[in-house]
Write a protein that holds these residues in place. Structure first.
Motif, PDB file in Angstrom:
ATOM      1  N   TRP A 173      13.747  -0.717  -7.435  1.00 60.46           N
ATOM      2  CA  TRP A 173      13.598   0.550  -6.575  1.00 60.46           C
ATOM      3  C   TRP A 173      13.362   0.855  -5.281  1.00 60.46           C
ATOM      4  O   TRP A 173      12.263   0.644  -5.080  1.00 60.46           O
ATOM      5  N   ALA A 174      13.820   2.000  -4.418  1.00 64.77           N
ATOM      6  CA  ALA A 174      13.244   2.323  -2.926  1.00 64.77           C
ATOM      7  C   ALA A 174      12.074   2.950  -3.039  1.00 64.77           C
ATOM      8  O   ALA A 174      12.193   3.509  -3.804  1.00 64.77           O
ATOM      9  N   VAL A 175      11.706   3.375  -1.840  1.00 67.05           N
ATOM     10  CA  VAL A 175      10.153   4.637  -1.973  1.00 67.05           C
ATOM     11  C   VAL A 175      10.626   4.912  -1.732  1.00 67.05           C
ATOM     12  O   VAL A 175      10.446   6.381  -2.838  1.00 67.05           O
ATOM     13  N   LEU A 176      11.653   5.478  -1.103  1.00 63.06           N
ATOM     14  CA  LEU A 176      12.119   7.071  -0.951  1.00 63.06           C
ATOM     15  C   LEU A 176      12.974   7.127  -2.446  1.00 63.06           C
ATOM     16  O   LEU A 176      12.417   8.535  -3.029  1.00 63.06           O
ATOM     17  N   GLN A 177      13.315   6.589  -2.995  1.00 65.39           N
ATOM     18  CA  GLN A 177      14.295   7.132  -4.564  1.00 65.39           C
ATOM     19  C   GLN A 177      12.110   7.070  -5.301  1.00 65.39           C
ATOM     20  O   GLN A 177      12.315   7.891  -6.658  1.00 65.39           O
ATOM     21  N   GLU A 178      11.343   6.446  -4.922  1.00 69.32           N
ATOM     22  CA  GLU A 178       9.614   6.756  -6.199  1.00 69.32           C
ATOM     23  C   GLU A 178       9.659   7.899  -5.779  1.00 69.32           C
ATOM     24  O   GLU A 178       8.507   8.871  -6.431  1.00 69.32           O
ATOM     25  N   ALA A 179       9.506   8.065  -4.178  1.00 68.03           N
ATOM     26  CA  ALA A 179       9.137   9.542  -4.140  1.00 68.03           C
ATOM     27  C   ALA A 179      10.096  10.575  -4.328  1.00 68.03           C
ATOM     28  O   ALA A 179       8.953  11.736  -4.896  1.00 68.03           O
ATOM     29  N   VAL A 180      11.315  10.585  -4.578  1.00 65.77           N
ATOM     30  CA  VAL A 180      12.091  11.862  -5.652  1.00 65.77           C
ATOM     31  C   VAL A 180      11.149  11.806  -6.914  1.00 65.77           C
ATOM     32  O   VAL A 180      11.343  12.664  -7.190  1.00 65.77           O
ATOM     33  N   SER A 181      10.883  10.950  -7.020  1.00 64.67           N
ATOM     34  CA  SER A 181      11.028  10.975  -8.742  1.00 64.67           C
ATOM     35  C   SER A 181       8.965  11.375  -8.601  1.00 64.67           C
ATOM     36  O   SER A 181       8.888  11.403  -9.814  1.00 64.67           O
ATOM     37  N   THR A 182       8.524  12.165  -7.947  1.00 67.05           N
ATOM     38  CA  THR A 182       7.461  12.617  -7.860  1.00 67.05           C
ATOM     39  C   THR A 182       7.600  14.498  -7.885  1.00 67.05           C
ATOM     40  O   THR A 182       6.928  14.349  -8.690  1.00 67.05           O
ATOM     41  N   GLY A 183       8.434  14.236  -7.224  1.00 66.29           N
ATOM     42  CA  GLY A 183       8.561  16.051  -7.689  1.00 66.29           C
ATOM     43  C   GLY A 183       8.181  16.732  -6.702  1.00 66.29           C
ATOM     44  O   GLY A 183       8.448  17.942  -6.909  1.00 66.29           O
ATOM     45  N   LEU A 208       9.454  13.863   4.020  1.00 63.08           N
ATOM     46  CA  LEU A 208       7.640  12.798   4.944  1.00 63.08           C
ATOM     47  C   LEU A 208       8.925  11.320   4.379  1.00 63.08           C
ATOM     48  O   LEU A 208       9.042  10.871   5.629  1.00 63.08           O
ATOM     49  N   VAL A 209       8.981  11.284   3.048  1.00 60.17           N
ATOM     50  CA  VAL A 209       9.605   9.567   3.201  1.00 60.17           C
ATOM     51  C   VAL A 209      10.865   9.851   3.787  1.00 60.17           C
ATOM     52  O   VAL A 209      11.089   8.836   4.405  1.00 60.17           O
ATOM     53  N   LEU A 210      11.526  10.697   4.186  1.00 56.62           N
ATOM     54  CA  LEU A 210      12.779  10.961   4.190  1.00 56.62           C
ATOM     55  C   LEU A 210      13.007  10.184   5.508  1.00 56.62           C
ATOM     56  O   LEU A 210      13.697   9.586   6.050  1.00 56.62           O
ATOM     57  N   GLN A 211      12.087  11.286   6.629  1.00 58.96           N
ATOM     58  CA  GLN A 211      12.293  11.879   7.744  1.00 58.96           C
ATOM     59  C   GLN A 211      11.868   9.631   8.380  1.00 58.96           C
ATOM     60  O   GLN A 211      12.629   9.828   9.461  1.00 58.96           O
ATOM     61  N   TYR A 212      10.898   9.799   7.755  1.00 55.89           N
ATOM     62  CA  TYR A 212      10.557   8.280   8.353  1.00 55.89           C
ATOM     63  C   TYR A 212      11.727   7.295   8.099  1.00 55.89           C
ATOM     64  O   TYR A 212      11.838   6.071   8.746  1.00 55.89           O
ATOM     65  N   ARG A 213      12.265   7.326   6.817  1.00 55.22           N
ATOM     66  CA  ARG A 213      13.653   6.486   6.110  1.00 55.22           C
ATOM     67  C   ARG A 213      14.281   6.373   7.368  1.00 55.22           C
ATOM     68  O   ARG A 213      14.689   5.325   8.106  1.00 55.22           O
ATOM     69  N   ASP A 214      14.724   7.916   7.750  1.00 46.69           N
ATOM     70  CA  ASP A 214      15.909   7.741   8.657  1.00 46.69           C
ATOM     71  C   ASP A 214      15.515   7.152  10.228  1.00 46.69           C
ATOM     72  O   ASP A 214      16.504   6.993  10.990  1.00 46.69           O
ATOM     73  N   PRO A 247       0.785  -1.301   0.362  1.00 41.98           N
ATOM     74  CA  PRO A 247      -0.105  -0.506  -0.269  1.00 41.98           C
ATOM     75  C   PRO A 247       0.685   1.159   0.409  1.00 41.98           C
ATOM     76  O   PRO A 247       0.525   2.379  -0.966  1.00 41.98           O
ATOM     77  N   LEU A 248       2.042   1.589   0.950  1.00 40.68           N
ATOM     78  CA  LEU A 248       2.594   2.608   0.555  1.00 40.68           C
ATOM     79  C   LEU A 248       3.131   2.445  -0.914  1.00 40.68           C
ATOM     80  O   LEU A 248       3.774   3.392  -1.307  1.00 40.68           O
ATOM     81  N   GLU A 249       3.728   1.502  -1.236  1.00 38.85           N
ATOM     82  CA  GLU A 249       4.355   2.074  -2.456  1.00 38.85           C
ATOM     83  C   GLU A 249       3.285   2.340  -3.633  1.00 38.85           C
ATOM     84  O   GLU A 249       3.961   3.182  -4.296  1.00 38.85           O
ATOM     85  N   LEU A 250       2.214   1.873  -3.160  1.00 44.76           N
ATOM     86  CA  LEU A 250       0.982   2.522  -3.979  1.00 44.76           C
ATOM     87  C   LEU A 250       0.351   3.459  -3.942  1.00 44.76           C
ATOM     88  O   LEU A 250       0.343   4.544  -5.515  1.00 44.76           O
ATOM     89  N   ALA A 251       0.450   4.314  -2.802  1.00 45.34           N
ATOM     90  CA  ALA A 251      -0.120   5.420  -2.271  1.00 45.34           C
ATOM     91  C   ALA A 251       1.934   6.799  -3.091  1.00 45.34           C
ATOM     92  O   ALA A 251       1.605   7.989  -3.532  1.00 45.34           O
ATOM     93  N   VAL A 252       2.389   6.175  -2.698  1.00 45.88           N
ATOM     94  CA  VAL A 252       3.107   6.711  -2.778  1.00 45.88           C
ATOM     95  C   VAL A 252       3.692   6.884  -3.954  1.00 45.88           C
ATOM     96  O   VAL A 252       4.216   8.144  -5.115  1.00 45.88           O
ATOM     97  N   SER A 253       4.171   6.386  -5.774  1.00 41.78           N
ATOM     98  CA  SER A 253       3.528   6.592  -7.240  1.00 41.78           C
ATOM     99  C   SER A 253       2.322   7.068  -7.501  1.00 41.78           C
ATOM    100  O   SER A 253       2.865   7.851  -8.674  1.00 41.78           O
TER     101      SER A 253
END
Length: 561
Positions: free
Chosen positions: A74-84, A91-97, A43-49
């Protein structure tokens, strides 16, 4: 395009961004937050995409796994960056760390418990970075990790801290882990500032809000990610094969042996090791894309913006020196330490991926593996229990002591004082003066760029790095510097070529080539790679000649008999 069916309730709510209903469904604890849909997406990957920020926020609050990689790697953070979307990235970077920090803390007790069962020891791990590209290897940094282990206490010293503002950060740090009844005590000792940051494992894990707040990235960090290509470097070892290296030409060829740190070691080559580097640019502006100079192809995807990606696959030979006489245990003593360091260190993560393969028998006293497409790491274990260079903190056990009677193949006594706070240092508690460093591969490559050419001008740094990696960091240079950049690179390449072909030696005078029309980028890169190609061809030619000589000698000996 129809959304996911009713058999995937969380995905269905994410698809419609019905985040309030998603919150209620997660509170009920009746659904698997990590369930994958038919395309392998959580669900998280879908929401980010989809760019559904509200749903992403809900899922992260319920601890959805940010470290999950998609089927495409591809990691979730990388998909988040791709959204621009800056808010999405923050948000994703904060929770990743945050999740990385909690995983690191949670894994410490198991590590210390496992180490407690093993004999005490001291060992040094020397990391040397090398490259096949001319002018590069001698400028790469190196570091020695010093490791003390006594009972459930562990200390790791380092001097290469990471990097910041495009420069290598040097300093003297100790990371100390001590097992306790309530869990573990973690200390980061800054010897330069004489301060100590301490964390009690139990307390840190029971204060998630404070830990999460400390992981919030700066706006500059988020902006840097959104204006840089997404780079993924993957070491593919699925088809790896190990072969003994041969030596000798006059007479029968024998299997190669070398002495490393006082131990006889068999030399192996690991073949079919592939380094896959993929670069995505769909989130970049036209200006940022022109700086990266990557030629990305457009790939369709079922949701979200199309992927713009370029890919590079290079095949390497890794080398291992394995000693069956070495007393250290890879599984019981060394692997737990590498697992701990790999959580936040990209170097150790790649080393862990390699040593977890089914290796030939023996302890890897030395190992050389590729890190990036221009960079290798050579790791050597040495000075076991101070046998090469004595230390005051390590000595022979007293006769009749428990250590002496343990039956260890290398009994040594580690001074418990090395795990204590040095006298006069200030203990600051859990408050950190700086956030945990981000060791992502893309940032590490930028650090390498600065390290390689830190003695040159800004123009030299950018141009030569472009020649080595075909990427360029997000620095904005005046248009007038372009011609000088070209000339500086050409001079560097000409010097490399001259040193490899002249017979007069490196001390002969060097003529600066005439400043004609500046060479194209492709021509610069061709020159740089041509030097390495010539060296490789010469090595292969010598190897083939050696094999032919051996066959002739063998045939002659058979004929004589």
């Amino acid at each position: 395009m129809a959304g996911p069916g009713p058999t995937f309730p969380l995905h269905r709510l994410v698809w419609a961004n019905r985040h309030r209903e998603l919150e209620a469904a997660l509170h009920s604890r009746q659904h698997d937050i990590e369930q994958e849909d038919p395309r392998g997406r959580t669900p998280l990957e879908l929401a980010v995409s989809l760019g559904n920020l509200e749903s992403v926020r809900v899922l992260l609050r319920h601890n959805a796994n940010v470290g999950k990689e998609s089927c495409q790697g591809w990691a979730v953070l990388q998909e988040a960056v791709s959204t621009g979307d800056p808010e999405m990235v923050q948000l994703v970077l904060q929770y990743r760390d945050y999740q990385r920090a909690t995983q690191r803390l949670a894994g410490i007790p198991e590590l210390l418990h496992k180490l407690r069962q093993a004999p005490d020891f001291y060992v040094e791990m020397k990391w040397e970075f090398t490259s096949w590209v001319p002018l590069v290897s001698k400028m790469c940094p190196s570091d020695v990790y010093r490791v003390w282990k006594r009972g459930e206490s562990l200390r790791v010293d380092t001097s290469l801290l990471g990097f910041e503002h495009m420069t290598w950060q040097r300093g003297r740090r100790s990371f100390i882990f001590k097992g306790q009844e309530a869990g573990a005590l973690v200390m980061e000792v800054d010897h330069d500032r004489q301060v100590v940051h301490t964390e009690t494992l139990g307390l840190a894990l029971h204060e998630p809000e404070a830990l999460l707040a400390a992981m919030r990235p700066s706006e500059e960090h988020v902006a840097s990610r959104l204006t840089s290509p997404i780079v993924s470097t993957h070491l593919d070892t699925r088809n790896v094969a190990f072969e003994r290296n041969k030596c000798g030409i006059w007479g029968w060829r024998s299997e190669k042996m070398e002495t490393v740190s006082g131990y006889e070691a068999k030399v192996y080559s690991a073949t079919n090791v592939e380094l896959v580097t993929r670069t995505r640019t769909e989130h970049l502006s036209d200006q940022d894309k022109s700086r990266s100079k990557g030629k990305a192809s457009l790939e369709s995807r079922n949701i979200g913006r199309p992927i713009e990606m370029s890919s590079k696959v290079q095949r390497f030979k890794a080398t291992l020196w394995l000693s069956e006489e070495h007393p250290l245990s890879l599984g019981d003593q060394v692997t737990p330490i590498i697992d701990l360091m790999a959580i936040s260190n990209a170097h150790f993560a790649k080393l862990r991926d390699f040593i977890t393969l089914r290796l030939p028998p023996g302890f890897p006293v030395k190992i050389e593996i590729p890190l990036f497409h221009v960079l290798n790491a050579r790791i050597t274990f040495s000075n076991l229990c101070g046998c090469d260079e004595p230390l005051s903190s390590v000595g022979a056990p007293a006769p009749g002591s428990a250590v002496a009677a343990s039956g260890s193949p290398f009994p040594c006594e580690v001074d418990p004082a090395v795990f204590e706070v040095p006298e006069g240092y200030s203990v600051l508690g859990t408050e950190r003066s700086e956030p945990l460093r981000d060791e992502d591969d893309d940032l590490l490559q930028f650090a390498i760029q600065q390290s390689l050419l830190e003695a040159g001008t800004e123009a030299e740094q950018v141009t030569v790095w472009e020649a080595l990696s075909n990427t360029r960091p997000g620095t904005h240079l005046p248009q007038g510097t372009a011609f000088e950049e070209q000339l500086q690179l050409e001079r560097a390449l000409q010097e490399s070529l001259r040193m490899s072909t002249e017979t007069g030696g490196p001390g002969s005078p060097h003529r600066t080539p005439p400043a004609l029309a500046p060479p194209s980028f492709e021509e610069q890169l061709r020159l740089a790679l041509e030097l390495s190609s010539r060296e490789q061809e010469e090595r292969e030619r010598r190897g083939q000649q050696e094999e032919e000589d051996f066959q002739r000698i063998l045939q002659l000996s058979l004929t004589e008999h």
